[in-house]
Design a protein around this motif. Structure first.
Motif: not given
Length: 572
Positions: A513, A515, A532, A534-535, A539, A543
């Protein structure tokens, strides 16, 4: 904090004065330093202890001043805990290497030490020096004594002091660059701590200095936190001068150095969940003549020494001292200690913060080949014997090596006669050209993170190359493979790879995870923004796919990705 006003002597700060404070006014780390007998502590006895592979907690902190971090293999940590074994302790050893300049003979010695004690690998850092990893406690003295044979040391490579001093790597290798490098080297030699502890512990020398006089500038408690200095030569901002506690921006007329703009207060570190911690870009406060560098270092560092927070380490960097006191107040205090006022800053322009890869020519006809080293890792990889290749070059090279702030390696000062030989070796080992690497990969950096860094929350160096391969599929879709975009990844929020000034920054939050930050300036002049939080990988890729599609369709001629996402309002 009670402070005695420092009176200038011949335009310089007095380096010897009593700054002792009651221990009750100090935080735990400050008390530790004050009681350490000028960084000796129990290090010598701890090295003799054969029962444990590590050293006592207090001495771990003191070892940092000696350029050494105790670590452990985190890939093995859980299993060893289940077996009720102590962690698989090892040590990271960082070399003091002002400006990143290394001779071929020194490279040969470093290679030998890395093969003998450091897991057969060397790491080029984002601050232009070498790190050894996987050093066992029993091999620490042999490693440091081996460095001494190469006229190298690890003094102040870590700890609450002046860290390694950076210097621009000028592809032209001009006389201007040589002059600025000399200033960086002199600054490093001047600003390191002076205690005899290093020579006593690592070289076995007898103590000769009295405890009252051996640290005339730092005193018993040294600095509140680390302090970083760098020298840069526009138009290249390769050292990311705005990320330095103290930056010197060279101002030249032609090839004549006139002086430096002075920038203060840069720092990348922050802590998740603590909004009172934040990255900050350095502020330019004025101009000094070229012969006032040492006095300026003393004045600026002494302000931080005397006014920095010594109770809360998360609030102890120079940036917080500046923001608490006010930039105007700090500048006035620096000028008081200098004994003269700073002149107005001179005009300068930055255009990039990357490296010019491949061959370039110097003023005197010598050459330089800047080699892309992904994430700074020198090792013999499958299909690429990189460590062997550079060792072979070092054995015949008649110039220098220069480590760049972007984790690359410049084979510098190559004579006309030796250039064809080095070119032949580059071809033999498959190092000529960039093997189809995208511009994004060539402008990427990662910190070490797992498995050795104790602060890492997520992967970085081991993960980023594969992630970039997946990002390259997206770049190819939008015809952006040769678009220079800076990408920096760290395994935690501390910012060792300077992620907060990248056009794309990724900082680890937990395993897998991150940022995602976007919008930094292409030449390091603007902080990015959190996009975004904690992806995971899916993801992140989704993005970036959306962002690159928008960028490809909506950018203006010559517009960089970071500038576009700001102009388009994708981030504030």
């Amino acid at each position: 904090m009670s402070i005695e006003t420092m009176k200038p002597r011949h335009g310089a700060v007095e380096r010897s004065r009593d700054r002792s404070q009651p221990l009750s006014n100090l935080g735990p780390d400050e008390t530790l330093k004050a009681e350490s007998n000028h960084l000796r502590g129990g290090i010598a006895d701890g090295l003799l202890d054969e029962i444990s592979g590590g050293v006592a907690f207090r001495d771990q902190k003191l070892l940092k001043f000696h350029g050494i971090y105790q670590q452990d293999d985190r890939d093995l940590r859980d299993e060893r805990r289940r077996q009720k074994l102590e962690p698989a302790h090892c040590f990271m050893v960082r070399v003091r290497l002002p400006g990143g300049v290394c001779t071929p003979a020194q490279w040969v010695k470093l290679d030998k030490l890395a093969r003998a004690h450091g897991g057969e690998t060397l790491r080029l850092t984002t601050r232009q020096t070498f790190q050894f990893h996987w050093i066992l406690k029993r091999d620490l003295k042999a490693t440091i004594q081996g460095l001494r044979e190469a006229l190298l040391d690890t003094v102040a490579a870590c700890g609450d002091d002046t860290r390694g001093v950076m210097c621009a790597v000028n592809p032209a290798l001009s006389s201007l660059h040589a002059e600025v490098y000399d200033a960086a080297r002199d600054a490093s030699n001047h600003a390191t701590w002076k205690s005899g502890a290093y020579h006593e512990i690592w070289y076995g020398e007898r103590k000769v200095a009295s405890s009252e006089t051996e640290e005339p500038f730092y005193g018993n408690t040294y600095l509140p936190r680390k302090f970083k200095i760098g020298f840069v030569i526009p138009p290249s901002n390769d050292i990311d001068v705005y990320a330095q506690d103290l930056g010197f921006i060279a101002i030249a007329k032609g090839r004549t150095l006139e002086g430096y703009n002075v920038a203060i207060g840069g720092s990348m570190g922050r802590t998740d969940g603590k909004p009172e911690t934040y990255p900050r870009l350095a502020s330019v406060i004025g101009f000094i003549p070229a012969d006032k560098v040492i006095e300026t270092i003393d004045a600026v560092m002494s302000v931080q020494r005397d006014y920095g927070d010594r109770k809360d380490r998360s609030h102890a960097r120079f940036k917080y001292t500046i923001d608490d006191k006010g930039l105007d107040w700090i500048k006035a205090e620096i000028e008081t200690r200098l004994g003269f006022s700073l002149a107005p800053q001179r005009t300068f322009t930055f255009t990039s913060n990357g490296d010019v890869l491949g061959w370039s020519e110097s003023e005197d006809g010598r050459s330089q080949y800047t080699l892309f080293i992904e994430n700074g890792r020198i090792a013999n990889h499958p299909g690429m014997a990189l460590m062997d290749a550079i060792l072979t070059i070092a054995k015949i090279h008649d110039g220098t090596f220069r480590l760049t702030p972007n984790q690359n390696l410049a084979i510098a000062d190559v004579s006309r006669e030796r250039r064809p030989v080095i070119q032949s070796l580059l071809e033999e080992f498959g190092l000529d050209g960039q093997a189809g690497a995208s511009a994004l990969r060539r402008n990427s950096m990662a910190c070490v993170a797992l498995p050795t860094c104790g602060l890492a929350m997520a992967e970085s160096e081991r993960y980023l190359p594969g992630l970039i391969s997946r990002i390259e599929t997206i770049l190819a879709r939008y015809d952006l493979m040769e678009e220079p975009i800076t990408l920096r990844m760290t395994g935690c929020p501390n910012g060792c790879a300077r992620p907060y000034i990248a056009e794309i920054g990724l900082t680890g939050r937990a395993p897998g995870k991150y940022n995602l930050y976007i919008g930094g300036g292409f030449h390091g002049e603007r902080l990015n923004r959190l996009h975004r939080e904690n992806i995971g990988e899916t993801a992140i890729l989704n993005e970036l796919d959306t962002l690159f599609a928008q960028f490809a369709a909506g950018r203006q001629p010559g517009e960089h990705f970071g500038d576009y996402v700001m102009r388009a309002g994708i981030v504030a």
